[in-house]
Scaffold this active site. Structure first.
Site, PDB file in Angstrom:
ATOM      1  N   ARG A   1      83.029  19.334  52.359  1.00 49.47           N
ATOM      2  CA  ARG A   1      82.741  18.233  53.254  1.00 49.47           C
ATOM      3  C   ARG A   1      83.072  17.050  52.696  1.00 49.47           C
ATOM      4  O   ARG A   1      83.254  16.755  51.495  1.00 49.47           O
ATOM      5  CB  ARG A   1      81.236  18.444  53.899  1.00 49.47           C
ATOM      6  CG  ARG A   1      81.120  19.587  54.718  1.00 49.47           C
ATOM      7  CD  ARG A   1      79.435  19.742  55.082  1.00 49.47           C
ATOM      8  NE  ARG A   1      78.756  20.040  53.674  1.00 49.47           N
ATOM      9  CZ  ARG A   1      77.525  20.151  53.828  1.00 49.47           C
ATOM     10  NH1 ARG A   1      76.757  19.961  54.733  1.00 49.47           N
ATOM     11  NH2 ARG A   1      76.867  20.449  52.696  1.00 49.47           N
TER      12      ARG A   1
ATOM     13  N   LYS B   1      76.414  15.511  49.455  1.00 45.98           N
ATOM     14  CA  LYS B   1      75.310  16.215  48.399  1.00 45.98           C
ATOM     15  C   LYS B   1      74.818  15.074  47.552  1.00 45.98           C
ATOM     16  O   LYS B   1      75.259  14.150  47.275  1.00 45.98           O
ATOM     17  CB  LYS B   1      76.027  17.309  47.746  1.00 45.98           C
ATOM     18  CG  LYS B   1      76.603  18.316  48.526  1.00 45.98           C
ATOM     19  CD  LYS B   1      75.477  18.910  49.695  1.00 45.98           C
ATOM     20  CE  LYS B   1      74.662  20.023  48.918  1.00 45.98           C
ATOM     21  NZ  LYS B   1      73.858  20.681  49.605  1.00 45.98           N
TER      22      LYS B   1
ATOM     23  N   TYR C   1      72.208  13.339  51.719  1.00 49.19           N
ATOM     24  CA  TYR C   1      71.249  14.509  51.210  1.00 49.19           C
ATOM     25  C   TYR C   1      70.732  14.406  50.053  1.00 49.19           C
ATOM     26  O   TYR C   1      71.786  14.494  48.961  1.00 49.19           O
ATOM     27  CB  TYR C   1      71.801  15.914  51.819  1.00 49.19           C
ATOM     28  CG  TYR C   1      72.003  16.205  53.175  1.00 49.19           C
ATOM     29  CD1 TYR C   1      71.115  16.269  54.084  1.00 49.19           C
ATOM     30  CD2 TYR C   1      73.317  16.320  53.510  1.00 49.19           C
ATOM     31  CE1 TYR C   1      71.218  16.524  55.363  1.00 49.19           C
ATOM     32  CE2 TYR C   1      73.589  17.002  54.881  1.00 49.19           C
ATOM     33  CZ  TYR C   1      72.208  16.958  55.957  1.00 49.19           C
ATOM     34  OH  TYR C   1      72.693  17.087  57.144  1.00 49.19           O
TER      35      TYR C   1
ATOM     36  N   HIS D   1      67.206  15.734  48.772  1.00 46.75           N
ATOM     37  CA  HIS D   1      66.362  16.894  48.441  1.00 46.75           C
ATOM     38  C   HIS D   1      65.629  16.596  47.203  1.00 46.75           C
ATOM     39  O   HIS D   1      65.337  17.352  46.348  1.00 46.75           O
ATOM     40  CB  HIS D   1      66.920  18.109  48.636  1.00 46.75           C
ATOM     41  CG  HIS D   1      67.529  18.532  49.889  1.00 46.75           C
ATOM     42  ND1 HIS D   1      66.796  18.757  50.879  1.00 46.75           N
ATOM     43  CD2 HIS D   1      68.744  18.716  50.397  1.00 46.75           C
ATOM     44  CE1 HIS D   1      67.569  19.081  51.876  1.00 46.75           C
ATOM     45  NE2 HIS D   1      68.615  18.899  51.783  1.00 46.75           N
TER      46      HIS D   1
ATOM     47  N   GLU E   1      67.930  13.775  54.970  1.00 46.71           N
ATOM     48  CA  GLU E   1      66.988  14.952  55.455  1.00 46.71           C
ATOM     49  C   GLU E   1      65.706  14.402  55.874  1.00 46.71           C
ATOM     50  O   GLU E   1      64.878  14.969  56.513  1.00 46.71           O
ATOM     51  CB  GLU E   1      66.832  15.880  54.257  1.00 46.71           C
ATOM     52  CG  GLU E   1      66.223  15.648  53.128  1.00 46.71           C
ATOM     53  CD  GLU E   1      67.082  14.889  51.950  1.00 46.71           C
ATOM     54  OE1 GLU E   1      68.245  14.578  52.289  1.00 46.71           O
ATOM     55  OE2 GLU E   1      66.308  14.677  50.904  1.00 46.71           O
TER      56      GLU E   1
ATOM     57  N   ASP F   1      66.984  29.049  52.502  1.00 49.33           N
ATOM     58  CA  ASP F   1      66.855  27.773  51.863  1.00 49.33           C
ATOM     59  C   ASP F   1      65.427  27.170  51.643  1.00 49.33           C
ATOM     60  O   ASP F   1      64.830  26.466  50.806  1.00 49.33           O
ATOM     61  CB  ASP F   1      67.776  26.675  52.473  1.00 49.33           C
ATOM     62  CG  ASP F   1      67.172  26.411  53.739  1.00 49.33           C
ATOM     63  OD1 ASP F   1      66.472  27.079  54.545  1.00 49.33           O
ATOM     64  OD2 ASP F   1      67.571  25.132  54.200  1.00 49.33           O
TER      65      ASP F   1
HETATM   66  P1  NAD Z   1      63.299  24.184  63.801  1.00 55.02           P
HETATM   67  O1  NAD Z   1      61.946  23.637  63.248  1.00 55.02           O
HETATM   68  O2  NAD Z   1      64.152  23.713  64.461  1.00 55.02           O
HETATM   69  O3  NAD Z   1      62.628  25.533  64.136  1.00 55.02           O
HETATM   70  C1  NAD Z   1      61.956  26.520  63.438  1.00 55.02           C
HETATM   71  C2  NAD Z   1      61.114  27.482  64.542  1.00 55.02           C
HETATM   72  O4  NAD Z   1      60.218  28.314  63.786  1.00 55.02           O
HETATM   73  C3  NAD Z   1      60.022  26.558  65.308  1.00 55.02           C
HETATM   74  O5  NAD Z   1      60.301  26.573  66.833  1.00 55.02           O
HETATM   75  C4  NAD Z   1      58.868  27.423  64.937  1.00 55.02           C
HETATM   76  O6  NAD Z   1      57.924  27.420  65.858  1.00 55.02           O
HETATM   77  C5  NAD Z   1      59.156  28.648  64.673  1.00 55.02           C
HETATM   78  N1  NAD Z   1      58.179  29.443  63.825  1.00 55.02           N
HETATM   79  C6  NAD Z   1      57.380  29.092  62.757  1.00 55.02           C
HETATM   80  N2  NAD Z   1      56.576  30.066  62.466  1.00 55.02           N
HETATM   81  C7  NAD Z   1      57.023  31.198  63.053  1.00 55.02           C
HETATM   82  C8  NAD Z   1      56.594  32.530  63.180  1.00 55.02           C
HETATM   83  N3  NAD Z   1      55.686  33.007  62.386  1.00 55.02           N
HETATM   84  N4  NAD Z   1      57.219  33.301  64.053  1.00 55.02           N
HETATM   85  C9  NAD Z   1      58.140  33.031  64.767  1.00 55.02           C
HETATM   86  N5  NAD Z   1      58.735  31.575  64.581  1.00 55.02           N
HETATM   87  C10 NAD Z   1      57.983  30.765  63.917  1.00 55.02           C
HETATM   88  O7  NAD Z   1      63.941  24.572  62.164  1.00 55.02           O
HETATM   89  P2  NAD Z   1      65.675  24.856  62.333  1.00 55.02           P
HETATM   90  O8  NAD Z   1      66.260  23.683  62.037  1.00 55.02           O
HETATM   91  O9  NAD Z   1      66.013  25.819  63.204  1.00 55.02           O
HETATM   92  O10 NAD Z   1      65.687  25.611  60.758  1.00 55.02           O
HETATM   93  C11 NAD Z   1      65.387  26.990  60.424  1.00 55.02           C
HETATM   94  C12 NAD Z   1      65.435  27.275  59.085  1.00 55.02           C
HETATM   95  O11 NAD Z   1      66.978  27.396  58.737  1.00 55.02           O
HETATM   96  C13 NAD Z   1      64.917  26.355  58.123  1.00 55.02           C
HETATM   97  O12 NAD Z   1      64.533  27.118  56.925  1.00 55.02           O
HETATM   98  C14 NAD Z   1      66.240  25.593  57.509  1.00 55.02           C
HETATM   99  O13 NAD Z   1      66.046  24.757  56.120  1.00 55.02           O
HETATM  100  C15 NAD Z   1      67.243  26.642  57.522  1.00 55.02           C
HETATM  101  N6  NAD Z   1      68.494  26.330  57.577  1.00 55.02           N
HETATM  102  C16 NAD Z   1      69.548  27.020  56.485  1.00 55.02           C
HETATM  103  C17 NAD Z   1      70.592  26.899  56.497  1.00 55.02           C
HETATM  104  C18 NAD Z   1      71.586  27.609  55.548  1.00 55.02           C
HETATM  105  O14 NAD Z   1      72.697  27.333  55.380  1.00 55.02           O
HETATM  106  N7  NAD Z   1      70.859  28.938  55.112  1.00 55.02           N
HETATM  107  C19 NAD Z   1      71.312  25.632  57.152  1.00 55.02           C
HETATM  108  C20 NAD Z   1      70.493  24.920  58.266  1.00 55.02           C
HETATM  109  C21 NAD Z   1      68.935  25.252  58.274  1.00 55.02           C
END
Ligand code: NAD
Length: 362
Positions: free
Chosen positions: A15, A75, A94, A96, A118, A269
């Site tokens: 990126r 990054k 970003y 972190h 972030e 993550d």
């Molecule tokens: P978000 O805050 O928009 O959504 C998270 C949801 O999880 C919320 O609606 C919350 O109510 C729900 N939740 C909490 N506890 C729960 C449970 N016990 N059961 C069911 N639902 C529950 O967050 P997001 O932006 O959707 O991010 C989700 C995850 O994805 C984060 O950990 C984020 O860091 C990760 N992420 C990873 C990547 C990757 O490349 N792997 C990229 C972007 C985001």
């Protein structure tokens, strides 16, 4: 203001922090933009596109950092970049920091002003994290469908089925930004989708906006186990802000899922919401536990740098314009969103969470 955009040097990072369209807006606002030669190639933007937008192409990173008052990155600065950063310079990227003491101390020593994508908050949302969650959520279904194919270790089921053959069952745990984007993609492909959340208001919203092949279920250990039975694809999409992801799928639950079913734990993550999850890379994205394929890539948007770069600039540009107009120090005083993004100002930590992580004053 002089604004510099260096090439990202973290391995497999394709990126860039600014698109040609973004450069055009900054130039129109009266700023000078310096882009490192070939920095946009990984995202499909060549030097001539930036030149057309009025940016100046410079040959190396030393020149970009040397010329500029404001540095835009994707990054966190790697160690070899620290020496290029000078006192009073502003960085927007970003970072972190709370997860990295060495980086935090290294940046404090530079005397630069560090604004983190972030932590930038507007009305309890994190608008500069949202685009990457949108990308990862949508990608999670592509990755899941791919790994459900027999040749990729899966059970050999097509998400949408065909007339006369049942569709695949998809369970999305967490109905936030990742979850709704994953569910939309799965529904669009014709799968039989269940989305779970603990937030009732969110479930009400999802119930209203999702199509008929998506049902909402309140998340609990009981409900998760019930739905894991004969599920084909599970998407882990939970987040508890500031905490590790709760383990919602346990090792013993995997036996409920069929051989060749797939888990995509996007929450990897934050440690992952599946007990058997461990981070993987795009080069080697999956492993198998008890017959279940696990896909746990921690930087999913890195696989689609073209889309991710465009999505990131769409979200950052208005704040970049504000930061360039005000300058680092004044931005902290005069802009509420940029104040929440300020992590280190002139060598001092200004973000509470980062200060608390290292027992330092903020
Ligand atoms: P978000 O805050 O928009 O959504 C998270 C949801 O999880 C919320 O609606 C919350 O109510 C729900 N939740 C909490 N506890 C729960 C449970 N016990 N059961 C069911 N639902 C529950 O967050 P997001 O932006 O959707 O991010 C989700 C995850 O994805 C984060 O950990 C984020 O860091 C990760 N992420 C990873 C990547 C990757 O490349 N792997 C990229 C972007 C985001």
């Amino acid at each position: 203001m002089k604004i510099g955009v260096p090439t990202e040097i973290k391995p497999q990072e394709n990126r860039i922090a600014l698109t040609p369209a973004g450069a055009d807006r900054l130039v129109a606002a009266g700023h000078q933009v310096y882009v490192q030669s070939d920095g946009g190639l990984g995202s499909g933007f060549d030097d001539s596109a930036y030149e057309l937008a009025g940016a100046t192409i410079v040959s190396d990173a030393d020149s970009v950092f040397g010329e500029s008052d404001l540095i835009l990155k994707v990054k966190e600065p790697l160690k070899e970049e620290w020496a290029r950063i000078r006192k009073g310079q502003t960085l927007f990227t970003y970072f972190h920091l709370a997860a990295d003491r060495v980086l935090t101390e290294g940046l404090m020593a530079t005397g630069a002003h560090c604004f983190a994508y972030e932590t930038l908050e507007v009305g309890r949302t994190l608008p500069l994290l949202t685009p990457m969650s949108e990308v990862a959520g949508r990608m999670s279904i592509q990755a899941g469908a791919h790994h459900l194919e027999k040749a990729h270790g899966g059970s050999g089921i097509l998400l949408g089925g065909v007339p006369g053959v049942k569709r695949a069952k998809v369970l999305v745990i967490g109905g936030g930004v990742v979850g709704i984007n994953a569910a939309r993609m799965a529904c669009g492909l014709g799968a039989d989708v269940t989305i779970m959340d603990v937030n009732l208001d969110r479930l009400r919203y999802l119930d209203e906006v999702m199509p008929a092949n998506c049902r909402t279920v309140h998340s609990s250990r009981f409900a998760i186990r019930e739905h894991l039975n004969h599920v084909d694809l599970v998407i882990g999409a939970v987040l508890i802000p500031g905490a590790a992801a709760p383990k919602l799928v346990h090792r013993e639950d995997l036996e409920l899922m069929g051989e060749g079913s797939v888990i995509v734990d996007v929450a990897v993550d934050q440690g992952g919401c599946v007990e058997t999850c461990k981070p993987t890379t795009h080069a080697n994205p999956t492993f198998v536990v008890d017959g279940v394929v696990h896909y746990c890539v921690a930087n999913m948007p890195g696989a689609v740098p073209r889309t991710s770069t465009l999505a990131l600039t769409n979200a950052t540009l208005s704040y970049t314009l504000e930061l360039a107009r005000l300058g680092g120090k004044a931005a902290v005083e005069q802009s509420a969103p940029l104040r929440t993004a300020a992590n280190i100002i002139g060598g001092q930590i200004t973000c509470k969470a980062v200060g608390e992580a290292f027992g330092m004053a903020s």
